[in-house]
Design an enzyme around this catalytic site. Structure first.
Site, short mmCIF file in Angstrom:
data_model
loop_
_atom_site.label_atom_id
_atom_site.label_comp_id
_atom_site.label_asym_id
_atom_site.label_seq_id
_atom_site.Cartn_x
_atom_site.Cartn_y
_atom_site.Cartn_z
N LYS A 149 2.10 -3.20 6.38
CA LYS A 149 2.42 -2.94 4.98
C LYS A 149 3.88 -2.54 4.80
CE LYS A 149 -1.62 -3.85 3.21
NZ LYS A 149 -1.81 -5.03 2.32
N TYR B 76 -1.91 -1.31 10.44
CA TYR B 76 -1.94 -1.47 8.98
C TYR B 76 -0.64 -0.95 8.36
CZ TYR B 76 -3.85 -1.23 4.21
OH TYR B 76 -4.08 -1.39 2.87
N SER C 277 0.87 -1.17 0.00
CA SER C 277 0.00 0.00 0.00
C SER C 277 0.90 1.22 0.00
CB SER C 277 -0.87 -0.01 1.26
OG SER C 277 -1.46 1.25 1.52
#
Length: 281
Positions: A172, A168, A155
């Site tokens: 990532k 998150y 991402s």
């Protein structure tokens, strides 16, 4: 001939969203598919996850392209289930050439207020699940002896920080580091490893109240509100991309067009990272 004609691709998170788009786009260019998805809800995820019906719809779309597909309900946190899916896929489809470790989840909250469950589920699915996916697939790729391409879904949060997404963002970033290590380790086997780094994509992971709250300050926003408000994230005047925009990059990295590209971060961000880029002097 298609750009990946005769190849077989393993795609995780394939029931809908980016995973379905990857499976269909690869099938359009000649690949057969091993499609894996958990098809059940995780407690910490604030939006509905894909169902077995969604996975069946992915299979239908691939079969309509006259390509073969094997679907398996499997959790990427379960290494044995992934190994079984790979073994069954190879037994039915003959070999394995492409791995798209795409499955991922999202929840939100400040770093010091996240529950242990929310932190652990995101790390377990988004990072450890990626490692388990490649752990299940790499021995087959090495044994075959004709190389391969592995694409990990990261991402833009795998390159820069985002508030209220500590778990998150950490996961990532971890995927980015895993990609770089795998690219070095697997190069002698002619197995290429790259990661894709999308900005917001028009999927259920983005179109939900938790993300509207994160970017717009209210869970009550409509899709139209989000379309107007989320344009601020990207330099190009769009609020989000279509899943196929990411799939086109995945297809390129899966194909022989990128045969000497490995260890790279393929950014598909509509210019979202432009303010973070430091010019070379």
């Amino acid at each position: 001939m298609g750009r990946v004609e005769g190849k077989v691709a393993l795609v995780t998170g394939a029931a809908r969203g980016q995973g379905r788009a990857h499976a269909v786009r690869l099938a359009e260019e000649g690949a057969d598919i091993i499609a894996v998805d958990v098809c059940s809800q995780l407690e910490s995820v604030p939006y509905g996850l894909a169902s077995e019906g969604d996975l069946a719809e992915t299979a239908k779309r691939v079969e309509e392209l006259d390509r073969r597909i094997l679907t398996r309900k499997a959790d990427v946190r379960d290494l044995a289930a992934l190994q079984s899916a790979v073994a069954e896929g190879v037994a039915e489809l003959g070999h394995l050439d492409i791995v798209c470790a795409n499955a991922g989840i999202l929840s939100t909250g400040s770093a010091w207020e996240l529950s242990e469950e929310a932190w652990q589920e995101v790390i377990d699915v988004n990072l450890t699940g990626v490692w388990k996916t490649v752990r299940a697939a790499i021995p087959q790729l090495i044994e075959q002896g004709h190389g391969g391409s592995i694409i990990l879904t990261s991402s833009i949060a795998g390159l820069v920080a985002f508030a209220n997404l500590a778990h998150y963002t950490a996961a990532k970033h971890g995927v980015t580091g895993l990609m770089r290590t795998l690219a070095v380790e697997l190069a002698p086997h002619r197995i290429r490893v790259n990661s894709v780094h999308p900005t917001t994509v028009d999927t259920d992971m983005v179109q939900n109240g938790a993300i509207y709250q994160l970017f717009l300050g209210t869970k009550e926003a409509s899709r139209a509100d989000a379309e107007a408000g989320m344009k601020a994230l990207n330099a190009l005047p769009i609020p989000w991309m279509d899943p196929v925009d990411v799939s086109n990059a995945v297809l390129f990295l899966a194909s022989d067009e990128s045969r000497y590209i490995t260890g790279t971060t393929q950014v598909i961000d509509a210019g979202a990272l432009a303010p973070f880029k430091i010019p070379h002097e």
